[in-house]
Design a protein around this motif. Sequence first.
Motif, PDB file in Angstrom:
ATOM      1  N   LEU A 170       4.542  -1.976  11.959  1.00 13.27           N
ATOM      2  CA  LEU A 170       4.124  -1.056  10.532  1.00 13.27           C
ATOM      3  C   LEU A 170       4.804  -1.617   9.483  1.00 13.27           C
ATOM      4  CD1 LEU A 170       4.455   2.480  12.701  1.00 13.27           C
ATOM      5  CD2 LEU A 170       2.458   1.086  12.229  1.00 13.27           C
ATOM      6  N   VAL A 171       4.081  -2.013   8.511  1.00 12.92           N
ATOM      7  CA  VAL A 171       4.468  -2.563   7.192  1.00 12.92           C
ATOM      8  C   VAL A 171       4.171  -1.601   6.110  1.00 12.92           C
ATOM      9  CG1 VAL A 171       4.804  -4.613   5.569  1.00 12.92           C
ATOM     10  CG2 VAL A 171       4.245  -4.748   8.242  1.00 12.92           C
ATOM     11  N   LEU A 172       5.220  -1.573   5.013  1.00 13.74           N
ATOM     12  CA  LEU A 172       4.760  -0.615   4.020  1.00 13.74           C
ATOM     13  C   LEU A 172       4.410  -1.263   2.578  1.00 13.74           C
ATOM     14  CD1 LEU A 172       8.548   0.835   4.403  1.00 13.74           C
ATOM     15  CD2 LEU A 172       6.450   1.428   5.613  1.00 13.74           C
ATOM     16  N   GLY A 173       3.780  -0.582   1.639  1.00 14.83           N
ATOM     17  CA  GLY A 173       3.222  -1.083   0.403  1.00 14.83           C
ATOM     18  C   GLY A 173       3.024   0.091  -0.507  1.00 14.83           C
ATOM     19  N   GLY A 174       2.365  -0.113  -1.836  1.00 13.72           N
ATOM     20  CA  GLY A 174       2.200   1.112  -2.292  1.00 13.72           C
ATOM     21  C   GLY A 174       1.525   0.941  -3.851  1.00 13.72           C
ATOM     22  N   LEU A 175       0.965   2.052  -4.541  1.00 16.53           N
ATOM     23  CA  LEU A 175       0.629   2.139  -5.711  1.00 16.53           C
ATOM     24  C   LEU A 175       0.926   3.445  -6.369  1.00 16.53           C
ATOM     25  CD1 LEU A 175      -3.212   1.182  -4.978  1.00 16.53           C
ATOM     26  CD2 LEU A 175      -1.605  -0.222  -6.092  1.00 16.53           C
ATOM     27  N   THR A 176       0.782   3.543  -7.690  1.00 14.33           N
ATOM     28  CA  THR A 176       1.342   4.957  -8.210  1.00 14.33           C
ATOM     29  C   THR A 176       0.237   6.028  -8.028  1.00 14.33           C
ATOM     30  OG1 THR A 176       0.365   4.238 -10.364  1.00 14.33           O
ATOM     31  CG2 THR A 176       2.800   3.769  -9.958  1.00 14.33           C
ATOM     32  N   THR A 177       0.330   7.201  -8.554  1.00 11.37           N
ATOM     33  CA  THR A 177      -0.351   8.128  -8.483  1.00 11.37           C
ATOM     34  C   THR A 177      -0.108   9.295  -9.770  1.00 11.37           C
ATOM     35  OG1 THR A 177      -1.494   9.822  -7.439  1.00 11.37           O
ATOM     36  CG2 THR A 177       0.574   9.612  -6.849  1.00 11.37           C
ATOM     37  N   THR A 178      -0.747  10.250  -9.881  1.00  9.02           N
ATOM     38  CA  THR A 178      -0.195  11.415 -10.736  1.00  9.02           C
ATOM     39  C   THR A 178       0.180  12.667 -10.106  1.00  9.02           C
ATOM     40  OG1 THR A 178      -2.516  12.167 -11.004  1.00  9.02           O
ATOM     41  CG2 THR A 178      -1.734  10.517 -12.536  1.00  9.02           C
ATOM     42  N   ALA A 179       0.911  13.621 -10.730  1.00 13.59           N
ATOM     43  CA  ALA A 179       1.505  14.787 -10.270  1.00 13.59           C
ATOM     44  C   ALA A 179       0.211  15.729  -9.775  1.00 13.59           C
ATOM     45  CB  ALA A 179       2.077  15.593 -11.411  1.00 13.59           C
TER      46      ALA A 179
ATOM     47  N   HIS B 106      -4.433   2.599  13.127  1.00 15.00           N
ATOM     48  CA  HIS B 106      -3.123   3.349  12.814  1.00 15.00           C
ATOM     49  C   HIS B 106      -3.318   4.076  11.621  1.00 15.00           C
ATOM     50  CE1 HIS B 106      -0.535   1.238  15.953  1.00 15.00           C
ATOM     51  NE2 HIS B 106      -1.658   0.387  15.947  1.00 15.00           N
ATOM     52  N   LEU B 107      -2.536   5.435  11.508  1.00 16.08           N
ATOM     53  CA  LEU B 107      -2.493   6.182  10.236  1.00 16.08           C
ATOM     54  C   LEU B 107      -1.225   6.719  10.167  1.00 16.08           C
ATOM     55  CD1 LEU B 107      -3.947   7.549   7.814  1.00 16.08           C
ATOM     56  CD2 LEU B 107      -4.472   9.452   9.267  1.00 16.08           C
ATOM     57  N   GLY B 108      -0.413   6.637   8.916  1.00 11.14           N
ATOM     58  CA  GLY B 108       0.769   7.011   8.818  1.00 11.14           C
ATOM     59  C   GLY B 108       1.398   6.812   7.561  1.00 11.14           C
ATOM     60  N   ALA B 109       2.648   7.588   7.422  1.00 10.54           N
ATOM     61  CA  ALA B 109       3.349   7.630   6.238  1.00 10.54           C
ATOM     62  C   ALA B 109       4.919   7.024   6.396  1.00 10.54           C
ATOM     63  CB  ALA B 109       3.192   9.001   5.715  1.00 10.54           C
ATOM     64  N   SER B 110       5.145   6.425   5.189  1.00 15.41           N
ATOM     65  CA  SER B 110       6.457   5.751   5.155  1.00 15.41           C
ATOM     66  C   SER B 110       7.112   6.049   3.959  1.00 15.41           C
ATOM     67  CB  SER B 110       6.365   4.075   5.174  1.00 15.41           C
ATOM     68  OG  SER B 110       5.612   3.765   4.370  1.00 15.41           O
ATOM     69  N   GLY B 111       8.633   5.738   4.006  1.00 17.74           N
ATOM     70  CA  GLY B 111       9.420   6.246   2.719  1.00 17.74           C
ATOM     71  C   GLY B 111       9.638   7.615   2.547  1.00 17.74           C
ATOM     72  N   THR B 112       9.477   8.508   3.600  1.00 14.97           N
ATOM     73  CA  THR B 112       9.516   9.886   3.680  1.00 14.97           C
ATOM     74  C   THR B 112      10.892  10.229   3.100  1.00 14.97           C
ATOM     75  OG1 THR B 112      10.101  10.159   6.072  1.00 14.97           O
ATOM     76  CG2 THR B 112       7.604  10.287   5.036  1.00 14.97           C
ATOM     77  N   GLY B 113      11.790   9.447   3.809  1.00 15.67           N
ATOM     78  CA  GLY B 113      13.199  10.058   3.312  1.00 15.67           C
ATOM     79  C   GLY B 113      14.082  10.701   4.449  1.00 15.67           C
ATOM     80  N   THR B 114      12.924  10.962   5.696  1.00 19.26           N
ATOM     81  CA  THR B 114      13.328  11.678   6.711  1.00 19.26           C
ATOM     82  C   THR B 114      13.300  10.682   7.911  1.00 19.26           C
ATOM     83  OG1 THR B 114      11.324  12.892   6.822  1.00 19.26           O
ATOM     84  CG2 THR B 114      13.530  14.238   6.140  1.00 19.26           C
ATOM     85  N   THR B 115      11.887  11.383   8.654  1.00 15.16           N
ATOM     86  CA  THR B 115      11.215  10.155   9.743  1.00 15.16           C
ATOM     87  C   THR B 115       9.971   9.677   9.289  1.00 15.16           C
ATOM     88  OG1 THR B 115      12.648  11.344  11.437  1.00 15.16           O
ATOM     89  CG2 THR B 115      11.004  10.047  12.280  1.00 15.16           C
ATOM     90  N   ASP B 116       9.823   8.543   9.252  1.00 16.12           N
ATOM     91  CA  ASP B 116       8.450   7.901   8.827  1.00 16.12           C
ATOM     92  C   ASP B 116       7.510   8.337  10.014  1.00 16.12           C
ATOM     93  OD1 ASP B 116       9.276   7.173   6.508  1.00 16.12           O
ATOM     94  OD2 ASP B 116       9.371   4.961   7.162  1.00 16.12           O
ATOM     95  N   VAL B 117       6.160   8.620   9.941  1.00 18.90           N
ATOM     96  CA  VAL B 117       5.557   8.990  10.897  1.00 18.90           C
ATOM     97  C   VAL B 117       4.195   7.899  10.924  1.00 18.90           C
ATOM     98  CG1 VAL B 117       6.129  11.339  10.682  1.00 18.90           C
ATOM     99  CG2 VAL B 117       4.094  10.425   9.472  1.00 18.90           C
ATOM    100  N   SER B 118       3.658   7.864  12.249  1.00 24.05           N
ATOM    101  CA  SER B 118       2.379   7.362  12.513  1.00 24.05           C
ATOM    102  C   SER B 118       1.725   7.798  13.771  1.00 24.05           C
ATOM    103  CB  SER B 118       2.708   6.011  12.886  1.00 24.05           C
ATOM    104  OG  SER B 118       1.692   5.046  13.021  1.00 24.05           O
TER     105      SER B 118
END
Length: 601
Positions: free
Chosen positions: A17-26, A103-115
């Motif tokens: 599992l590897v991380l990456g990203g883009l910006t978004t708005t509020a 795979h579907l997941g989220a990283s950088g959650t600040g708690t436990t990353d999920v997948s």
Amino acid sequence: MDRTPLGSLVVALAAVLVLGGLTTTARVAGAELARNGGFEAGLDGWSCTAGSGAVVPAPVHGGAKALQATPAGGDNARCTQTVTVRPDSAYTLSGWVRGSYVHLGASGTGTTDVSTWTQSAPDWQRLTTTFRTGPATRTVTVHVHGWYGTGAYHADDLSLTGPGGDPVQVPAAPTGLTAGTAGSTTVPLSWTPAAGATSYHVYRGTARALTVTGTTATVTGLVPATAHTFQVTAVNEAGESPKSAAVTATTAPGPADPPPGQGLPAHALVGYLHASFANGSGYTRMADVPDTWDVINLAFGEPTSVTSGDIRFSLCPATECPGVESAADFKAAIKAKQAAGKKVLISIGGQNGQVQLATPAARDTFVASVSRIIDEYGLDGLDIDFEGHSLSLAAGDTDFRNPTTPVIVHLVSALKTLKAKYGPGFVLTMAPETFFVQLGHQYYGSGPWGGQDPRAGAYLPVIHALRDDLTLLHVQDYNSGPIMGLDGRYHSMGTADFHIAMTDMLLTGFPVAGDASRFFPALRPEQVAIGLPASPHAGNGHTAPAEVHQALDCLTRRVNCGSYRTHGTWPALRGLMTWSVNWDRFGGWEFSKNFDAYRWS
């Protein structure tokens, strides 16, 4: 190195599992936060590795379009989007997928990353998971990816719901960049933290040298007595800042004596001599080793126990090795070889000699006992041939630049101590298997994904830490399963392509476990030799002489390359290593004669 005629290695594979990203708005609380989750606006808002993603009209789960992404080679077709969130809040991630190992997941959650994932979804299948953000978390990265070597997968109607957060801004350029006292090949740097930065890119000239999370870094592998210019950028989910003001530092002169390579010829032949044991190849006296061999590694110095660090060496008993010379004659033959310009090293390890320096006491015992062997026999240096479970990464130790696993930390410390004790003329070599080095291109240790053999790539932090001290790295291009090259294709041992691909990785550098931010830097060509079995009896992966010549042609002159195209040309490639002198003698000296016959220019 195997003492038995043949050896084998089973390579285990597992998901990464590897991380990456883009910006978004509020977003408002409870709203849909994923942008363009149905891919109706193409790939807007999404970033897919290596151009692996595309939008297709069929099959779709909802609407008129869906994502199709195709893994290839060392890429798992990972598509990501970074979303602004609120600290200490609950979120639900879901989506519809088709294909194998999606795979579907989220990283950088600040708690436990999920997948969450599916092994097989021939029709649309919904994946869903939940997580809670940490007290300081303001962005998370959602990702969907497939698996290496599998077919294309599809994803549609990806959704992240929960309270929205404030938009992330690109950080300002770092300030206060300064260079510390430069070594002959290193320059330490430091700078002032940039608000909002999660990492920093360090540039040497226009090329990115490394990425760090703190505000200090040491750039290695530099040319001595040369001015080098550095800049730093700050990075977060929103992007990369402008570069800082530049700073220039001049490296110190390198040692004048001995020259680079510790006095080795431009192209050297390295061989292991069965000095302490017998097998089917027969015993060879030190005095009978032909002059073709430039480096002779005495196999083996062995531990008194796996964890003691205490290494012993003695000649093969006469009952096992008829014709063995006396210790006095052996030492005299070593001196004669050295007088002729040859190097004689003690090799530690081998197939049966597992060494684990798990404590400071074991490290110190290792240094003391190896020193006694070097001093008694008047040797030129040390070869590390750790195999089996001698090097194994602890769970979660995934940064090869800053390892924490004790057996790796203490080994590096021990080797640096020996190098400092004996000075710049000390010859330090290593002979890992491809499993421990090039396999790190795909899988690095146990990692956060779990299940992978923790030995995979375990030499990488050792090589990196000792890159300025290492005389030669001669990876064993044998007893190996297929390995993926930088061309994204698997290569099998015993062919010119395998040796070209494996060596090209060492001389070009490569991303570790598919993560371009963890790029393993290239070694200098004079630090690299190709490891081969001397005969079909010596190990799986024997390579015919014509194939060896083809590999050397391609790597040193970029001709006769076959199906593989290298990323450079390296006429200074140091040469060949073989297991072993004894097996070469058993085979009528075919290997060494082939080396002598090759025209390097």
